[in-house]
Design a protein around this motif. Structure first.
Motif, short mmCIF file in Angstrom:
data_model
loop_
_atom_site.label_atom_id
_atom_site.label_comp_id
_atom_site.label_asym_id
_atom_site.label_seq_id
_atom_site.Cartn_x
_atom_site.Cartn_y
_atom_site.Cartn_z
N TYR A 1 0.84 -1.19 0.00
CA TYR A 1 0.00 0.00 0.00
C TYR A 1 0.88 1.25 0.00
O TYR A 1 2.06 1.21 0.34
N TRP A 2 0.29 2.37 -0.41
CA TRP A 2 0.92 3.69 -0.34
C TRP A 2 0.24 4.48 0.76
O TRP A 2 -0.98 4.47 0.89
N ILE A 3 1.04 5.20 1.57
CA ILE A 3 0.47 5.93 2.69
C ILE A 3 1.20 7.25 2.91
O ILE A 3 2.42 7.36 2.71
N LYS A 4 0.43 8.26 3.29
CA LYS A 4 0.99 9.54 3.73
C LYS A 4 0.62 9.70 5.20
O LYS A 4 -0.54 9.90 5.55
N ASN A 5 1.62 9.60 6.07
CA ASN A 5 1.41 9.67 7.51
C ASN A 5 1.25 11.12 7.96
O ASN A 5 1.82 12.03 7.37
N THR A 6 0.46 11.34 9.01
CA THR A 6 0.23 12.70 9.50
C THR A 6 1.18 13.09 10.61
O THR A 6 1.37 14.26 10.89
N ASP B 1 7.11 7.59 15.24
CA ASP B 1 7.16 7.53 13.77
C ASP B 1 8.03 6.39 13.26
O ASP B 1 8.60 6.47 12.16
N LYS B 2 8.14 5.33 14.04
CA LYS B 2 8.74 4.09 13.56
C LYS B 2 7.63 3.14 13.14
O LYS B 2 6.55 3.12 13.75
N PHE B 3 7.90 2.35 12.10
CA PHE B 3 6.93 1.34 11.71
C PHE B 3 7.03 0.19 12.71
O PHE B 3 8.12 -0.21 13.12
N TYR B 4 5.88 -0.35 13.12
CA TYR B 4 5.90 -1.46 14.06
C TYR B 4 4.84 -2.49 13.70
O TYR B 4 3.89 -2.21 12.95
N ARG C 1 14.62 2.76 11.52
CA ARG C 1 14.48 4.13 10.98
C ARG C 1 13.18 4.77 11.45
O ARG C 1 12.21 4.08 11.77
N VAL C 2 13.16 6.10 11.46
CA VAL C 2 11.93 6.84 11.69
C VAL C 2 11.48 7.43 10.36
O VAL C 2 12.28 7.66 9.45
N PHE C 3 10.17 7.70 10.24
CA PHE C 3 9.60 8.20 8.99
C PHE C 3 8.80 9.47 9.30
O PHE C 3 7.63 9.42 9.67
N ARG C 4 9.49 10.61 9.15
CA ARG C 4 8.92 11.89 9.57
C ARG C 4 8.77 12.88 8.42
O ARG C 4 8.63 14.08 8.67
N ASP C 5 8.79 12.40 7.21
CA ASP C 5 8.52 13.28 6.07
C ASP C 5 7.02 13.24 5.84
O ASP C 5 6.50 12.47 5.04
N TYR C 6 6.29 14.12 6.55
CA TYR C 6 4.83 14.07 6.53
C TYR C 6 4.22 14.61 5.24
O TYR C 6 3.02 14.47 5.01
N GLY C 7 5.03 15.21 4.40
CA GLY C 7 4.53 15.72 3.13
C GLY C 7 4.67 14.72 2.00
O GLY C 7 4.23 15.01 0.88
N SER C 8 5.29 13.57 2.27
CA SER C 8 5.55 12.59 1.21
C SER C 8 4.75 11.32 1.43
O SER C 8 4.34 10.99 2.54
N TRP C 9 4.58 10.59 0.32
CA TRP C 9 3.97 9.27 0.36
C TRP C 9 5.06 8.22 0.51
O TRP C 9 6.15 8.33 -0.04
N TYR C 10 4.75 7.18 1.28
CA TYR C 10 5.62 6.02 1.43
C TYR C 10 4.93 4.79 0.84
O TYR C 10 3.74 4.57 1.08
#
Length: 235
Positions: free
Chosen positions: A54-59, A86-89, A106-115
């Motif tokens: 899936y593709w997701i944009k986290n807030t 902001d770590k995936f678990y 890793r942490v994922f804190r680019d809230y303007g991007s899709w992962y």
């Protein structure tokens, strides 16, 4: 640079410059609304081997954000998402005894991007750290484990119990605050990200139409054909 954009609450989710593959819609999940999608399969699938993409944009709202979950009760449940750091678990409790838990380093804190996230379950694998594999934007992530899946254990994903997008099986806490698009679940196969996306010439990971990685030019060989010592490989 190819980017994923969302112009409305439900709008264009992705356009790839080089691949010209469009993801036409995304969904906005609001925790306050307890918005979610829920499905209970009528029969069990392959609980040892399956792939979720899936593709997701986290807030990044400072709380746990459960992306997907499932199960039937407190002793038989699983969920995965981004934690408050902001770590995936991922967490899973099977039959009240097996308790599996791990997080990304890793942490994922680019809230303007899709992962793009690919969760691969393959408990048949002889290597314990390969029984769950996490790929984000085409790259294999390093995980920090509390416990690992035992070999050949039947997980709860693909069971004939509730499967939820946007929260836990009972929608009790930690509902999703995010945008999500192009959710694909493949039962019975442990796939690499190459089935769902590819890198462009600038090294940016882009979505593509789902396609199973195939030998050579897509030719399917019968089990009675013997291979020679040539250079044909699986891609």
């Amino acid at each position: 640079m190819a980017v994923l954009t969302n112009t409305m609450m439900q709008g264009t989710a992705a356009i790839s410059d080089e691949e010209a593959y469009n993801i036409e819609k995304s969904l906005r999940f609001n925790e306050a609304d307890s918005s979610h999608l829920k499905h209970t399969p009528s029969t069990k699938g392959n609980r040892r081997t399956n792939t979720l993409s899936y593709w997701i944009k986290n807030t990044g709202d400072g709380t746990d954000n459960v992306i997907t979950g499932g199960g039937s009760d407190g002793n038989n449940r699983w969920h995965s998402g981004f934690d408050s750091n902001d770590k995936f678990y991922r967490y899973e409790r099977i039959g009240g005894s097996d308790k599996i838990q791990f997080t990304s380093t890793r942490v994922f804190r680019d809230y303007g991007s899709w992962y793009h996230i690919v969760e691969v379950i393959d408990t048949t694998n002889a290597t314990d750290t390969d029984r769950f594999r996490l790929y984000i934007n085409g790259e294999l992530e390093t995980l920090s484990y509390t416990t690992k899946y035992s070999q050949n254990v039947e997980t709860l994903r693909s069971n004939n119990t509730a499967h939820v997008i946007g929260g836990r099986y009972d929608m009790s806490v930690d509902d999703l605050n995010a945008l999500i698009a192009n959710v694909q679940f493949i039962d019975g196969l442990a796939l690499s990200p190459a089935a769902f996306g590819s890198f462009d010439s600038t090294g940016v990971w882009n979505p593509k139409a789902f396609a199973l990685p195939a030998p050579n030019a897509g030719t399917t060989w019968s089990s009675g054909v013997a291979a020679d010592s040539g250079s044909d490989t699986l891609t």
